[in-house]
Scaffold this motif. Structure first.
Motif, PDB file in Angstrom:
ATOM      1  N   PHE A  72      -9.023  -3.009   0.837  1.00  0.00           N
ATOM      2  CA  PHE A  72      -8.154  -3.302  -0.316  1.00  0.00           C
ATOM      3  C   PHE A  72      -7.658  -4.775  -0.695  1.00  0.00           C
ATOM      4  O   PHE A  72      -7.804  -5.673   0.387  1.00  0.00           O
ATOM      5  N   ILE A  73      -7.594  -5.283  -1.828  1.00  0.00           N
ATOM      6  CA  ILE A  73      -7.151  -6.572  -2.027  1.00  0.00           C
ATOM      7  C   ILE A  73      -6.073  -6.729  -2.888  1.00  0.00           C
ATOM      8  O   ILE A  73      -5.607  -5.490  -3.244  1.00  0.00           O
TER       9      ILE A  73
ATOM     10  N   LEU B   7      -6.083  -7.672   1.268  1.00  0.00           N
ATOM     11  CA  LEU B   7      -4.793  -6.821   1.670  1.00  0.00           C
ATOM     12  C   LEU B   7      -4.879  -5.926   2.883  1.00  0.00           C
ATOM     13  O   LEU B   7      -4.172  -6.291   3.981  1.00  0.00           O
ATOM     14  N   VAL B   8      -6.179  -5.303   2.849  1.00  0.00           N
ATOM     15  CA  VAL B   8      -6.533  -4.397   4.339  1.00  0.00           C
ATOM     16  C   VAL B   8      -7.883  -4.653   4.430  1.00  0.00           C
ATOM     17  O   VAL B   8      -8.573  -4.499   3.511  1.00  0.00           O
ATOM     18  N   ASP B   9      -8.285  -5.122   5.444  1.00  0.00           N
ATOM     19  CA  ASP B   9      -9.501  -5.357   5.813  1.00  0.00           C
ATOM     20  C   ASP B   9     -10.708  -4.253   5.819  1.00  0.00           C
ATOM     21  O   ASP B   9     -10.065  -2.965   5.938  1.00  0.00           O
ATOM     22  N   THR B  10     -11.818  -4.350   5.877  1.00  0.00           N
ATOM     23  CA  THR B  10     -12.796  -3.245   5.546  1.00  0.00           C
ATOM     24  C   THR B  10     -12.733  -2.171   6.681  1.00  0.00           C
ATOM     25  O   THR B  10     -12.503  -2.632   8.092  1.00  0.00           O
ATOM     26  N   PHE B  11     -12.631  -0.619   6.630  1.00  0.00           N
ATOM     27  CA  PHE B  11     -12.424   0.250   7.319  1.00  0.00           C
ATOM     28  C   PHE B  11     -13.271   1.393   6.907  1.00  0.00           C
ATOM     29  O   PHE B  11     -13.653   1.469   5.951  1.00  0.00           O
ATOM     30  N   SER B  12     -13.535   2.563   7.825  1.00  0.00           N
ATOM     31  CA  SER B  12     -14.457   3.487   7.181  1.00  0.00           C
ATOM     32  C   SER B  12     -13.531   4.799   7.544  1.00  0.00           C
ATOM     33  O   SER B  12     -13.289   5.303   8.627  1.00  0.00           O
TER      34      SER B  12
ATOM     35  N   ALA C  57      -0.733  -6.301  -7.257  1.00  0.00           N
ATOM     36  CA  ALA C  57      -1.070  -4.680  -6.929  1.00  0.00           C
ATOM     37  C   ALA C  57      -2.278  -4.747  -6.058  1.00  0.00           C
ATOM     38  O   ALA C  57      -3.045  -5.553  -6.295  1.00  0.00           O
ATOM     39  N   PRO C  58      -2.307  -3.451  -5.388  1.00  0.00           N
ATOM     40  CA  PRO C  58      -3.164  -3.369  -4.426  1.00  0.00           C
ATOM     41  C   PRO C  58      -4.366  -2.742  -5.199  1.00  0.00           C
ATOM     42  O   PRO C  58      -4.387  -1.893  -6.405  1.00  0.00           O
ATOM     43  N   VAL C  59      -5.754  -3.130  -5.105  1.00  0.00           N
ATOM     44  CA  VAL C  59      -6.845  -2.570  -5.615  1.00  0.00           C
ATOM     45  C   VAL C  59      -8.010  -2.221  -4.305  1.00  0.00           C
ATOM     46  O   VAL C  59      -8.114  -3.074  -3.507  1.00  0.00           O
ATOM     47  N   GLU C  60      -8.596  -1.120  -4.307  1.00  0.00           N
ATOM     48  CA  GLU C  60      -9.349  -0.714  -3.640  1.00  0.00           C
ATOM     49  C   GLU C  60     -10.948  -0.630  -4.064  1.00  0.00           C
ATOM     50  O   GLU C  60     -11.264  -0.437  -5.039  1.00  0.00           O
ATOM     51  N   PHE C  61     -11.903  -1.427  -3.073  1.00  0.00           N
ATOM     52  CA  PHE C  61     -13.132  -1.119  -3.208  1.00  0.00           C
ATOM     53  C   PHE C  61     -13.793  -0.154  -2.275  1.00  0.00           C
ATOM     54  O   PHE C  61     -13.489  -0.177  -1.234  1.00  0.00           O
TER      55      PHE C  61
ATOM     56  N   MET D 239       0.842  -1.165   0.047  1.00  0.00           N
ATOM     57  CA  MET D 239      -0.076  -0.075   0.074  1.00  0.00           C
ATOM     58  C   MET D 239       0.809   1.156   0.115  1.00  0.00           C
ATOM     59  O   MET D 239       0.427   2.216  -0.604  1.00  0.00           O
ATOM     60  N   ARG D 240       2.100   1.164   0.740  1.00  0.00           N
ATOM     61  CA  ARG D 240       2.701   2.455   0.905  1.00  0.00           C
ATOM     62  C   ARG D 240       3.673   2.586  -0.329  1.00  0.00           C
ATOM     63  O   ARG D 240       4.294   3.721  -0.399  1.00  0.00           O
ATOM     64  N   THR D 241       4.025   1.602  -1.074  1.00  0.00           N
ATOM     65  CA  THR D 241       4.876   1.795  -2.416  1.00  0.00           C
ATOM     66  C   THR D 241       4.323   1.790  -3.676  1.00  0.00           C
ATOM     67  O   THR D 241       4.888   2.069  -4.512  1.00  0.00           O
ATOM     68  N   LEU D 242       3.082   1.103  -4.021  1.00  0.00           N
ATOM     69  CA  LEU D 242       2.697   1.180  -5.120  1.00  0.00           C
ATOM     70  C   LEU D 242       1.492   1.715  -5.552  1.00  0.00           C
ATOM     71  O   LEU D 242       0.464   1.862  -4.416  1.00  0.00           O
ATOM     72  N   PRO D 243       1.213   2.092  -6.801  1.00  0.00           N
ATOM     73  CA  PRO D 243      -0.376   2.746  -6.899  1.00  0.00           C
ATOM     74  C   PRO D 243      -1.368   1.888  -6.825  1.00  0.00           C
ATOM     75  O   PRO D 243      -1.190   0.614  -6.892  1.00  0.00           O
ATOM     76  N   HIS D 244      -2.717   2.358  -6.434  1.00  0.00           N
ATOM     77  CA  HIS D 244      -3.825   1.518  -6.422  1.00  0.00           C
ATOM     78  C   HIS D 244      -4.846   2.138  -6.979  1.00  0.00           C
ATOM     79  O   HIS D 244      -5.042   3.525  -7.479  1.00  0.00           O
ATOM     80  N   VAL D 245      -5.640   1.086  -7.966  1.00  0.00           N
ATOM     81  CA  VAL D 245      -6.830   1.739  -8.588  1.00  0.00           C
ATOM     82  C   VAL D 245      -8.102   1.532  -7.605  1.00  0.00           C
ATOM     83  O   VAL D 245      -8.107   0.549  -6.796  1.00  0.00           O
ATOM     84  N   ALA D 246      -9.131   2.291  -7.735  1.00  0.00           N
ATOM     85  CA  ALA D 246     -10.330   2.164  -6.763  1.00  0.00           C
ATOM     86  C   ALA D 246     -11.756   2.032  -7.575  1.00  0.00           C
ATOM     87  O   ALA D 246     -11.913   2.575  -8.737  1.00  0.00           O
ATOM     88  N   TYR D 247     -12.408   1.256  -7.219  1.00  0.00           N
ATOM     89  CA  TYR D 247     -13.698   0.847  -7.869  1.00  0.00           C
ATOM     90  C   TYR D 247     -14.815   1.096  -6.689  1.00  0.00           C
ATOM     91  O   TYR D 247     -14.659   0.766  -5.644  1.00  0.00           O
TER      92      TYR D 247
END
Length: 106
Positions: free
Chosen positions: A91-92, A77-82, A97-101, A54-62
């Protein structure tokens, strides 16, 4: 399933005109909806608990309607948070690569 694109998040070590700070993750961020190209800049404090990916790679979000359903069968990758009112994110890992939902309630 296909999800609508929201933004791209790019980690940086540079200082920006930050729009917010998410204390639990120790993340400074800009608002992607203010950017012409939907870019969210993110800077992590040295003691951020977020994974290195998460700290080093770009992520795309959907955008997703139901975050639990979107996460089903995925490598978390990162469990659900608000990070704010009415917003839940997770994040998965997808092909290294990281992907954000993002689930946004009206």
């Amino acid at each position: 399933m296909k999800y609508p694109f929201s933004h791209i998040g790019i980690p940086t070590t540079e200082e920006k005109d930050w729009d917010g700070f998410y204390e639990p993750g120790k993340i400074h961020y800009t608002e992607f909806d203010k950017d012409d190209y939907k870019i969210e800049w993110v800077k992590f404090d040295d003691d951020s608990p977020m994974p290195e990916m998460m700290r080093t790679l770009p992520h795309v979000a959907y955008l997703v309607d139901n975050i639990e359903e979107a996460l089903e069968g995925r490598e978390i990758l990162v469990d659900t948070f608000s990070p704010g009112d009415g917003v839940r994110v997770a994040f998965i890992k997808h092909n290294g690569a990281p992907v954000e939902f993002m689930e946004i309630s009206s």
